[in-house]
Design an enzyme around this catalytic site. Structure first.
Site, PDB file in Angstrom:
ATOM      1  N   LYS A  43       4.251 -35.255 -55.989  1.00  0.00           N
ATOM      2  CA  LYS A  43       3.128 -35.899 -56.691  1.00  0.00           C
ATOM      3  C   LYS A  43       2.464 -34.930 -57.671  1.00  0.00           C
ATOM      4  O   LYS A  43       2.716 -33.720 -57.596  1.00  0.00           O
ATOM      5  CB  LYS A  43       2.120 -36.415 -55.660  1.00  0.00           C
ATOM      6  CG  LYS A  43       1.539 -35.324 -54.772  1.00  0.00           C
ATOM      7  CD  LYS A  43       0.832 -35.896 -53.547  1.00  0.00           C
ATOM      8  CE  LYS A  43       0.218 -34.772 -52.727  1.00  0.00           C
ATOM      9  NZ  LYS A  43      -0.308 -35.256 -51.429  1.00  0.00           N
ATOM     10  N   ARG A  57      -8.642 -41.762 -44.588  1.00  0.00           N
ATOM     11  CA  ARG A  57      -8.245 -41.817 -45.992  1.00  0.00           C
ATOM     12  C   ARG A  57      -7.363 -43.049 -46.076  1.00  0.00           C
ATOM     13  O   ARG A  57      -7.817 -44.136 -45.758  1.00  0.00           O
ATOM     14  CB  ARG A  57      -7.567 -40.499 -46.401  1.00  0.00           C
ATOM     15  CG  ARG A  57      -7.542 -40.299 -47.897  1.00  0.00           C
ATOM     16  CD  ARG A  57      -7.027 -38.931 -48.320  1.00  0.00           C
ATOM     17  NE  ARG A  57      -5.626 -38.687 -47.987  1.00  0.00           N
ATOM     18  CZ  ARG A  57      -4.912 -37.697 -48.477  1.00  0.00           C
ATOM     19  NH1 ARG A  57      -5.444 -36.844 -49.330  1.00  0.00           N
ATOM     20  NH2 ARG A  57      -3.647 -37.536 -48.142  1.00  0.00           N
ATOM     21  N   TYR A  60     -19.941 -15.602 -73.107  1.00  0.00           N
ATOM     22  CA  TYR A  60     -21.109 -16.495 -73.119  1.00  0.00           C
ATOM     23  C   TYR A  60     -22.133 -16.096 -72.073  1.00  0.00           C
ATOM     24  O   TYR A  60     -21.771 -15.710 -70.957  1.00  0.00           O
ATOM     25  CB  TYR A  60     -20.676 -17.933 -72.820  1.00  0.00           C
ATOM     26  CG  TYR A  60     -19.938 -18.599 -73.935  1.00  0.00           C
ATOM     27  CD1 TYR A  60     -20.502 -18.725 -75.205  1.00  0.00           C
ATOM     28  CD2 TYR A  60     -18.669 -19.138 -73.712  1.00  0.00           C
ATOM     29  CE1 TYR A  60     -19.805 -19.368 -76.224  1.00  0.00           C
ATOM     30  CE2 TYR A  60     -17.975 -19.781 -74.715  1.00  0.00           C
ATOM     31  CZ  TYR A  60     -18.546 -19.894 -75.969  1.00  0.00           C
ATOM     32  OH  TYR A  60     -17.866 -20.521 -76.969  1.00  0.00           O
ATOM     33  N   MET A  86     -13.253 -21.696 -72.796  1.00  0.00           N
ATOM     34  CA  MET A  86     -12.284 -22.800 -72.848  1.00  0.00           C
ATOM     35  C   MET A  86     -10.861 -22.310 -73.098  1.00  0.00           C
ATOM     36  O   MET A  86      -9.915 -22.742 -72.438  1.00  0.00           O
ATOM     37  CB  MET A  86     -12.683 -23.814 -73.925  1.00  0.00           C
ATOM     38  CG  MET A  86     -11.812 -25.054 -73.929  1.00  0.00           C
ATOM     39  SD  MET A  86     -12.161 -26.162 -75.292  1.00  0.00           S
ATOM     40  CE  MET A  86     -13.788 -26.744 -74.859  1.00  0.00           C
TER      41      MET A  86
HETATM   42  C1  LIG Z   1       0.117 -34.324 -50.462  1.00  0.00           C
HETATM   43  C2  LIG Z   1       0.624 -34.882 -49.196  1.00  0.00           C
HETATM   44  C3  LIG Z   1       1.622 -34.212 -48.469  1.00  0.00           C
HETATM   45  C4  LIG Z   1       2.088 -32.823 -48.795  1.00  0.00           C
HETATM   46  O1  LIG Z   1       1.132 -31.929 -48.288  1.00  0.00           O
HETATM   47  P1  LIG Z   1       1.273 -30.335 -48.413  1.00  0.00           P
HETATM   48  O2  LIG Z   1       0.074 -29.841 -47.701  1.00  0.00           O
HETATM   49  O3  LIG Z   1       1.242 -30.034 -49.859  1.00  0.00           O
HETATM   50  O4  LIG Z   1       2.555 -29.953 -47.776  1.00  0.00           O
HETATM   51  C5  LIG Z   1       2.168 -34.867 -47.381  1.00  0.00           C
HETATM   52  N1  LIG Z   1       1.735 -36.089 -47.012  1.00  0.00           N
HETATM   53  C6  LIG Z   1       0.748 -36.746 -47.664  1.00  0.00           C
HETATM   54  C7  LIG Z   1       0.317 -38.081 -47.196  1.00  0.00           C
HETATM   55  C8  LIG Z   1       0.154 -36.157 -48.770  1.00  0.00           C
HETATM   56  O5  LIG Z   1      -0.842 -36.792 -49.403  1.00  0.00           O
END
Ligand SMILES: *Cc1c(COP(=O)(O)O)cnc(C)c1O
Length: 351
Positions: free
Chosen positions: A15, A112, A231, A290
């Protein structure tokens, strides 16, 4: 990860553009390494993965929403249904257009995504609906092996597994794989560890460095003691200082919380932010801007510091998670924030 997952099969979580590193080379490389299951968050990530891995199982963590059912069908993607509304929507689409495999996400303690435990157990009893191809859940505290929540979630998930007898199951992310044993189930879901990041807090990271980020030195300047940098003039130099002005800033995901001073949001006990030049630590001076960040290269010895040289932001000399700690965050956020202005170069150990 595959070795540590055995006897379970390891998938790959790709992802957020393969954790910021580029989903295309990531999926291609992991496919070539034998990975057959990929998890994405969104449908468009999954469509990209499908193009690169025509025969893999591609599962979408965010599941479906109205209007996307046909897209899953067209690209042979597996939705991970995470609410009873999604289950209903999928069932209607399948009644209309024919059955396709789906996975079911069960929430075992994170609040979640996922159907509740009672919903999952009730769904397992029903005979009028299609069975999922995979049941999964996600651990909230696996990065801390001592937390009692881990065992409690495992216990809940085992109850779901018993209810869905002989259906494949998946519980562990990278940190869960390191917990090992019963946490492995049938299919593991490593993400961060594949990219070299730390999965478990306060433990030696067993993974090799996978990604290196560098920034070019645009200008070297000498500033007298007593002058200020960047800055807000938040740093007043205590000595005559040689400064390397580098082409990286918060627009590239070099977070503003990596500023050398003037950023009150960061933990006060976080290590001071540094990059590395010729293997030597060079502190960030003043605020990250930036497009530009200033580093103190006064103490770099051995080799000349030249305009056009690259400093290492993270990599072998300065580990990703050490940089993340300086920014008050985790390696995941540093990787997924890497901006589009980096030229990305890929090397394969098999080439
Ligand atoms: C992102 C995610 C993972 C991978 O988790 P890592 O900690 O990066 O290994 C696995 N399962 C779900 C549901 C996730 O959202």
């Amino acid at each position: 990860m595959a070795a540590r997952s055995r006897p379970a099969r390891a998938s790959a979580v790709v992802k957020a553009n393969g954790y910021g590193l580029g989903i295309e080379p990531v999926v291609r490389t992991l496919s070539e390494a034998g990975c057959r299951d990929f998890f994405t968050a969104t449908i468009d990530e999954a469509i990209t993965a499908r193009r690169l891995a025509p025969h893999a199982h591609i599962l979408v963590l965010n599941g479906i929403y109205p209007g996307t059912e046909q897209c899953f069908r067209k690209h042979r993607l597996t939705p991970i249904l995470c609410s009873m509304e999604q289950v209903q929507l999928w069932d209607e689409a399948c009644t209309r257009d024919g059955r396709l495999p789906y996975a079911l996400h069960v929430d075992t303690g994170m609040n979640r995504l996922g159907v509740t435990m009672p919903e999952a157990l009730a769904a397992a009893e029903r005979e009028d609906t299609d069975r999922p191809a995979l049941i999964m859940s996600h651990l909230a505290c696996a990065d801390d092996p001592d937390r009692p929540e881990n065992a409690r979630q495992l216990e809940s998930f085992q109850a779901v597994r018993r209810a869905f007898q002989s259906i494949e199951s998946s519980l562990s992310n990278s940190a869960g794989i390191i917990l090992g044993g019963a946490y492995l189930c049938d299919l593991t879901r490593p993400g961060i560890a594949l990219y070299g990041g730390e999965a478990v807090n306060r433990a030696e990271n067993p993974m090799q460095v996978v990604a290196t980020a560098k920034a070019r030195i645009l200008q070297i300047r000498r500033a007298p003691a007593g002058s200020t940098v960047s800055y807000g003039a938040t740093v007043r130099l205590p000595r005559d200082t040689k400064i390397a002005v580098c082409a990286v800033g918060y627009a590239d995901g070099y977070l503003r919380s990596l500023s050398g001073s003037g950023i009150p949001l960061r933990d006060t006990d976080a290590p001071a932010p540094v990059a590395s030049l010729h293997g030597q630590a060079i502190p960030v001076l003043g605020r990250v801007t930036m497009d530009l960040t200033m580093f103190d290269v006064t103490d770099v010895v051995g080799q000349k510091v030249r305009c056009g040289d690259f400093v290492e932001l993270f990599g072998k000399s300065h580990r990703l998670d050490d940089l993340a700690r300086s920014a008050g965050t985790i390696g995941y956020e540093i990787l997924t924030s890497l901006g589009s202005r980096y030229a990305r170069h890929y090397q394969s150990s098999s080439l």
